[in-house]
Enzyme design. Structure first.
Site, PDB file in Angstrom:
ATOM      1  CE1 TYR A 144      -3.547   4.509   1.594  1.00  0.00           C
ATOM      2  CE2 TYR A 144      -4.895   5.785   3.241  1.00  0.00           C
ATOM      3  CZ  TYR A 144      -3.670   5.571   2.546  1.00  0.00           C
ATOM      4  OH  TYR A 144      -2.549   6.487   2.616  1.00  0.00           O
TER       5      TYR A 144
ATOM      6  CD  GLU B 190      -0.031   4.515   1.714  1.00  0.00           C
ATOM      7  OE1 GLU B 190      -0.619   5.318   1.365  1.00  0.00           O
ATOM      8  OE2 GLU B 190       1.072   3.798   1.097  1.00  0.00           O
TER       9      GLU B 190
END
Length: 388
Positions: A113, A199
């Site tokens: 992530y 992101e």
């Protein structure tokens, strides 16, 4: 401004960040050709079909499909394009899929992530990374918070090089020569593109030891679009709420909510306070609506039109502070607008500031079924009382 995954990958690639390659499409007639082009251009039999909507959770909702054959890809693409995709972020109403991204399939060894955003508590940009990629970061934060690593960046306080060293080490990528340069390029993309959020979930390490952005979610600062010539063309009106889009055409700041008490206020701070006090007295605001500091007949009329376009609205609370604008003019504007629009919901009006007493007299003596209030508490109680 939110943009699609395929658009986010364009700006990442423009900054030299390795991405999962593919092509987007909007027309069902383009599906067969696009699948073949992906297979040929990127030397892959397997492809991934991805719905392009401004919401997360696409995979869990059935909007992302791994396809190991042309036939499977064709079937999946035809099923996903045009479907109403429901995810935890779209709500029960879902979103219609108007665009697809068809990409190469990668041999994934490890998923991470990665995110970049601004941390107001430190007045600095922050890298947020985890070795637990491909899942909701909120779930990781709740169950295994120790697996989330943060590193801040601020000139003369938190050096970029230190932050990159921290995240490379925490992800176990120190042995990969290109890792630091990739993260430097992502940071460059984030800053030069005026991102509120960048992101990548997941950022992957392939079996060939390549670091690649498999997915990308980007939110751009709308106030900076004037200097983002390419990104400003990425605006997808079909992804916006029709009422919010119409309000922007009127020059109004409107956000639709789930309640039934419509709000019309001048000033963002006062609008937030108005919504808070509606909730305090047991109601639910139907919207945020800031008509601006110079409320007039036209803006009030347009505000009514937007609010009444929401069938959930059962009452309307108007809360105007007259600084530059005179309250008596606002009162006359409210009366004129109500007459022209033939309202069928209760309206509570609270006007304070310049000529407030004259405004209250105008409202009280009008032949319009309006309720005037002197305090915000009184106004909120009356507006909420109409719907509960």
């Amino acid at each position: 401004m939110k943009i699609h995954e395929f658009q986010a990958k364009v700006i990442l690639e423009n900054h030299g960040v390795p991405i999962q390659r593919g092509y987007s499409l909007t027309d069902e007639n383009e599906i067969e050709e696009t699948i073949k082009k992906v297979q040929n251009d990127f030397n892959t039999e397997a492809v991934v079909v991805k719905a392009q909507i401004h919401a997360g959770g696409r995979g869990k909702g059935g909007g992302v499909k791994f396809c190991n054959t042309y036939e499977k890809a064709l079937e999946s693409a035809k099923n996903i394009l045009g479907m109403n995709l429901i995810t935890h972020q779209t709500g029960e109403e879902g979103k219609i899929v108007n665009q697809l991204l068809i990409t190469e399939a990668l041999n994934i060894k490890k998923e991470f992530y990665f995110a970049l955003m601004f941390d107001r508590s430190k007045n600095a940009d922050v890298f947020i990374v985890s070795t637990e990629g491909g899942v909701d970061i909120e779930e990781v934060a709740e169950k295994t918070p120790d697996k989330i690593v943060k590193a801040w960046v601020k000139e003369d306080v938190y050096p970029l090089s230190n932050a990159i060293d921290t995240i490379v080490d925490s992800l176990g990528l120190s042995s990969f020569d290109e890792a630091k340069e990739i993260f430097r390029k992502i940071f460059e993309c984030y800053t030069e593109s005026d991102c509120n959020l960048l992101e990548i979930n997941p950022l992957v390490l392939t079996e060939e030891n390549k670091i690649i952005a498999l997915d990308a979610k980007v939110d751009i600062d709308s106030n900076a679009l004037f200097r983002q010539n390419l990104i400003s063309t990425f605006h997808d009106k079909s992804e916006e709420d029709p009422l919010e889009l119409k309000a922007s055409e009127y020059g109004l700041n409107y956000i639709k909510l789930d309640g039934n008490v419509g709000c019309m206020v001048n000033g963002a701070g006062l609008a937030m306070a108005t919504m808070d006090i509606i909730k305090h007295y047991g109601g639910e605001p139907a919207n945020f609506l800031d008509v601006g500091g110079a409320a007039n007949v036209e803006t009030i009329k347009n505000g009514f039109k937007i609010i009444l376009s929401d069938p959930n609205v059962k009452s309307i609370l108007i809360n105007i502070f007259g600084g530059i604008v005179r309250c008596d003019r606002v009162a006359n504007g409210v009366i004129q607008a109500v007459k022209e629009l033939n309202l069928n919901v209760g309206v509570v009006v609270r006007l304070q500031g310049t000529n407030a007493s004259q405004a209250k007299k105008i409202l009280d003596e009008s032949d319009i079924d309006l309720i005037s209030a002197e305090t915000i508490d009184e106004a909120a109680k009356k507006a909420v009382g109409m719907v509960i």
